[in-house]
Design a protein around this motif. Structure first.
Motif, mmCIF file in Angstrom:
data_model
loop_
_atom_site.group_PDB
_atom_site.id
_atom_site.type_symbol
_atom_site.label_atom_id
_atom_site.label_comp_id
_atom_site.label_asym_id
_atom_site.label_seq_id
_atom_site.Cartn_x
_atom_site.Cartn_y
_atom_site.Cartn_z
ATOM 1 N N LEU A 149 35.322 20.308 37.569
ATOM 2 C CA LEU A 149 35.756 20.170 39.011
ATOM 3 C C LEU A 149 34.376 19.623 39.559
ATOM 4 O O LEU A 149 33.278 20.030 38.943
ATOM 5 N N PRO A 150 34.287 18.902 40.655
ATOM 6 C CA PRO A 150 33.243 18.580 41.450
ATOM 7 C C PRO A 150 32.377 19.787 42.205
ATOM 8 O O PRO A 150 33.189 20.955 42.355
ATOM 9 N N ALA A 151 31.399 19.762 42.473
ATOM 10 C CA ALA A 151 30.630 21.032 42.707
ATOM 11 C C ALA A 151 31.288 21.831 43.788
ATOM 12 O O ALA A 151 31.464 23.054 43.573
ATOM 13 N N PRO A 152 31.532 21.120 44.927
ATOM 14 C CA PRO A 152 32.074 22.364 46.072
ATOM 15 C C PRO A 152 33.344 22.851 45.371
ATOM 16 O O PRO A 152 33.390 24.078 45.797
ATOM 17 N N GLN A 153 34.287 22.133 44.954
ATOM 18 C CA GLN A 153 35.662 22.824 44.547
ATOM 19 C C GLN A 153 35.322 23.683 43.336
ATOM 20 O O GLN A 153 36.097 24.729 43.393
ATOM 21 N N SER A 154 34.492 23.468 42.514
ATOM 22 C CA SER A 154 34.272 24.318 41.154
ATOM 23 C C SER A 154 33.738 25.467 41.535
ATOM 24 O O SER A 154 34.297 26.566 41.116
ATOM 25 N N ASP A 155 32.996 25.833 42.464
ATOM 26 C CA ASP A 155 32.269 26.871 43.145
ATOM 27 C C ASP A 155 33.334 27.663 43.723
ATOM 28 O O ASP A 155 33.578 29.002 43.559
ATOM 29 N N LEU A 156 34.221 27.178 44.526
ATOM 30 C CA LEU A 156 35.201 27.829 45.363
ATOM 31 C C LEU A 156 36.044 28.307 44.290
ATOM 32 O O LEU A 156 36.800 29.456 44.264
ATOM 33 N N ALA A 157 36.767 27.367 43.161
ATOM 34 C CA ALA A 157 37.771 27.872 42.292
ATOM 35 C C ALA A 157 37.252 28.974 41.375
ATOM 36 O O ALA A 157 37.912 29.985 41.219
ATOM 37 N N GLN A 158 35.929 29.050 40.982
ATOM 38 C CA GLN A 158 35.377 30.058 40.498
ATOM 39 C C GLN A 158 35.346 31.422 41.079
ATOM 40 O O GLN A 158 35.682 32.300 40.863
ATOM 41 N N GLN A 159 35.267 31.214 42.319
ATOM 42 C CA GLN A 159 35.257 32.421 43.396
ATOM 43 C C GLN A 159 36.523 33.208 43.488
ATOM 44 O O GLN A 159 36.646 34.165 43.879
ATOM 45 N N ILE A 160 37.490 32.321 43.464
ATOM 46 C CA ILE A 160 38.975 32.886 43.515
ATOM 47 C C ILE A 160 39.760 33.487 42.687
ATOM 48 O O ILE A 160 40.722 34.151 42.719
ATOM 49 N N ILE A 161 38.908 33.527 41.331
ATOM 50 C CA ILE A 161 39.323 34.142 40.054
ATOM 51 C C ILE A 161 38.755 35.296 39.791
ATOM 52 O O ILE A 161 37.290 35.277 39.882
ATOM 53 N N LYS A 162 39.542 36.488 39.599
ATOM 54 C CA LYS A 162 38.970 37.693 39.159
ATOM 55 C C LYS A 162 39.227 37.970 37.441
ATOM 56 O O LYS A 162 39.953 37.328 36.813
ATOM 57 N N ASP A 163 38.330 38.817 37.154
ATOM 58 C CA ASP A 163 38.538 39.470 35.729
ATOM 59 C C ASP A 163 37.782 41.129 35.714
ATOM 60 O O ASP A 163 36.849 41.053 35.919
ATOM 61 N N PRO A 164 38.816 41.735 35.424
ATOM 62 C CA PRO A 164 40.327 41.486 35.285
ATOM 63 C C PRO A 164 40.991 41.777 36.394
ATOM 64 O O PRO A 164 40.578 42.121 37.639
ATOM 65 N N TYR A 165 42.224 41.413 36.460
ATOM 66 C CA TYR A 165 43.213 41.432 37.415
ATOM 67 C C TYR A 165 43.924 43.046 37.278
ATOM 68 O O TYR A 165 44.116 43.172 36.316
ATOM 69 N N THR A 166 44.203 43.713 38.398
ATOM 70 C CA THR A 166 44.665 45.000 38.158
ATOM 71 C C THR A 166 46.053 44.979 38.806
ATOM 72 O O THR A 166 46.292 44.620 40.161
ATOM 73 N N PHE A 167 47.165 45.211 38.071
ATOM 74 C CA PHE A 167 48.461 45.303 38.466
ATOM 75 C C PHE A 167 49.134 46.625 38.460
ATOM 76 O O PHE A 167 49.745 46.972 37.785
ATOM 77 N N ASP A 168 48.282 47.571 39.135
ATOM 78 C CA ASP A 168 48.471 48.926 39.217
ATOM 79 C C ASP A 168 49.893 49.186 39.870
ATOM 80 O O ASP A 168 50.365 50.435 39.966
ATOM 81 N N PHE A 169 50.499 48.130 40.458
ATOM 82 C CA PHE A 169 52.057 48.484 41.183
ATOM 83 C C PHE A 169 52.943 48.246 40.414
ATOM 84 O O PHE A 169 54.000 48.584 40.757
ATOM 85 N N LEU A 170 52.659 47.941 39.216
ATOM 86 C CA LEU A 170 53.763 47.689 38.065
ATOM 87 C C LEU A 170 53.926 48.831 37.258
ATOM 88 O O LEU A 170 52.999 49.740 37.115
ATOM 89 N N SER A 171 55.267 49.101 36.924
ATOM 90 C CA SER A 171 55.577 49.942 36.112
ATOM 91 C C SER A 171 56.485 49.665 34.932
ATOM 92 O O SER A 171 57.562 49.478 35.021
ATOM 93 N N LEU A 172 55.781 49.245 33.671
ATOM 94 C CA LEU A 172 56.542 48.626 32.681
ATOM 95 C C LEU A 172 56.680 49.444 31.397
ATOM 96 O O LEU A 172 55.598 50.390 31.388
ATOM 97 N N SER A 173 57.685 49.247 30.463
ATOM 98 C CA SER A 173 57.790 49.914 29.189
ATOM 99 C C SER A 173 56.479 49.745 28.276
ATOM 100 O O SER A 173 55.887 48.402 28.449
ATOM 101 N N PRO A 174 56.064 50.443 27.393
ATOM 102 C CA PRO A 174 54.963 50.002 26.692
ATOM 103 C C PRO A 174 55.339 48.782 25.764
ATOM 104 O O PRO A 174 54.163 47.900 25.469
ATOM 105 N N GLU A 175 56.292 48.263 25.477
ATOM 106 C CA GLU A 175 56.689 47.331 24.743
ATOM 107 C C GLU A 175 57.261 46.251 25.674
ATOM 108 O O GLU A 175 58.379 45.462 25.332
#
Length: 388
Positions: A211-237
């Motif tokens: 991506l070109p510089a302005p968009q690449s910087d903004l794209a990097q800013q919008i992505i997290k690691d890790p994402y936290t989905f603590d609002f979900l309740s799923l079975s282990p499998e």
């Protein structure tokens, strides 16, 4: 004296008298409705500006008061006991104001002390600092430069930030995010407790190469690691489809975790290439990047072939959905775990912009700690005992 009676009639959403009804100079119902809507919008803007102005003036006063409290305690050696008297005197003089309790005065002092003389090291040009807002009495000029940033958010937000953040850099990160996203105090608290400061912009990506510089910087800013989905309740499998359904069921929390700018488009979006149909897990549009965002979900560890498949999806979206006004489509691959070096190798020759992040579900306590916490039944029993 003659009393003239007027008959009221409803016409296209507003009320007119009988005399107005017959007057040719009276605006039509539609014209009046448009004018009224404009008045309401301008009034709301005026109210908002007034509220912001009042908030700024009050926080500038708090900052100066905090500076004076610290100075008095140091030079006059008054200690902290005088805060109780100051609280009583101020509340007696200004009974309609709620900010002069002893507890709040301590927070005002703590707020001033928290940022200290080095706060300017964390202030950047993008913060739109307006010099000269405060007088020299506010303290060191370097500190004063940061105050216009701090005074753009409510006092309650400032209290949360200094209570939960351990450094000035972290605190100002949340101040900026609050201003940018207009967070409520509850949302701000959630973002701090979920560790957004340590996750924001940390995903592995190839954006700088694709991506070109302005968009690449903004794209990097919008992505997290890790994402936290603590609002979900799923079975282990749980399966990828169950994960997808859970995120859509809780779309409000999901969008909050993704961050500002994401607009949900759909799930399992069909793209036909040749004689085959392909299904995108989740499709979004980002209003600041001005592009589509494809999110693919994986329940296991990252595999290199995932990047190749997502690259294919991005190409299809660019060919079939993207318009001339849109920027290149971005892909986000969410997996349970990833090896950073494997991800870097996999993305190195990919031509489409892709970021790879992990996600976390509800954290469970280790077995050896579970017995240390009371059960719901025990808490309810204690509450009943206290009420007796």
């Amino acid at each position: 004296m003659q009393i003239r009676r007027c008959r009221f009639e409803v016409d296209e959403g507003f009320v007119m008298t009988g005399d107005e009804r017959s007057s040719p100079s009276v605006l039509s119902g539609k014209e009046y409705a448009v004018w009224l809507a404009d008045i309401k919008a301008r009034l709301r803007q005026a109210q908002l500006k007034a509220a912001v102005s009042v908030n700024t003036a009050l926080l500038e006063f708090y900052w100066q008061l905090g500076s004076e409290i610290v100075e008095k305690q140091q030079s006059a050696k008054w200690g902290s006991s005088f805060l109780a008297r100051l609280s009583r005197d101020l509340m007696k003089e200004f009974p309609e104001m709620k900010g002069f309790s002893e507890t709040n005065l301590r927070f005002i002092r703590r707020w001033y002390q928290f940022y200290g003389d080095d706060v300017s090291n964390s202030v950047t040009a993008c913060d739109r600092i307006e010099p000269g807002v405060l007088s020299a009495a506010a303290g060191d000029q370097k500190v004063a430069q940061a105050v216009p940033l701090l005074t753009q958010i409510p006092w309650g937000h400032n209290r949360v930030i200094i209570s939960k953040c351990s450094s000035v850099d972290e605190a100002l990160f949340y101040v900026r995010k609050t201003i940018e996203n207009n967070w409520s105090r509850n949302i701000l608290t959630h973002q701090i407790e979920s560790g957004l400061y340590g996750r924001d912009g940390k995903a592995i990506s190839n954006f700088s190469l694709t991506l070109p510089a302005p968009q690449s910087d903004l794209a990097q800013q919008i992505i997290k690691d890790p994402y936290t989905f603590d609002f979900l309740s799923l079975s282990p499998e749980y399966t990828e489809r169950e994960l997808e359904k859970g995120l859509i069921k809780h779309i409000t929390q999901f969008l909050l975790e993704l961050g500002s700018g994401f607009a949900y488009v759909g799930k399992q979006r069909v793209l036909t290439v040749g004689e085959r149909d392909f299904f995108l897990d989740l499709l979004f549009y980002h209003t600041r990047l001005h592009c589509y965002v494809v999110i693919e979900l994986k329940t296991g560890d990252f595999e290199p072939e995932y990047a190749g498949k997502l690259n294919f999806y991005l190409k299809a979206v660019d060919m079939q959905l993207k318009t001339e006004q849109d920027d290149p489509t971005v892909g986000i691959l969410l997996c349970k775990n990833h090896d950073a070096l494997v991800v870097e190798y996999a993305l190195s020759d990919i031509r489409k912009p892709i970021g790879v992040s992990e996600y976390e579900l509800v954290h469970s306590l280790p077995d050896d700690l579970k017995d240390s916490f009371p059960t719901v039944e025990q808490i309810e029993e204690e509450l009943r005992r206290l009420e007796e």
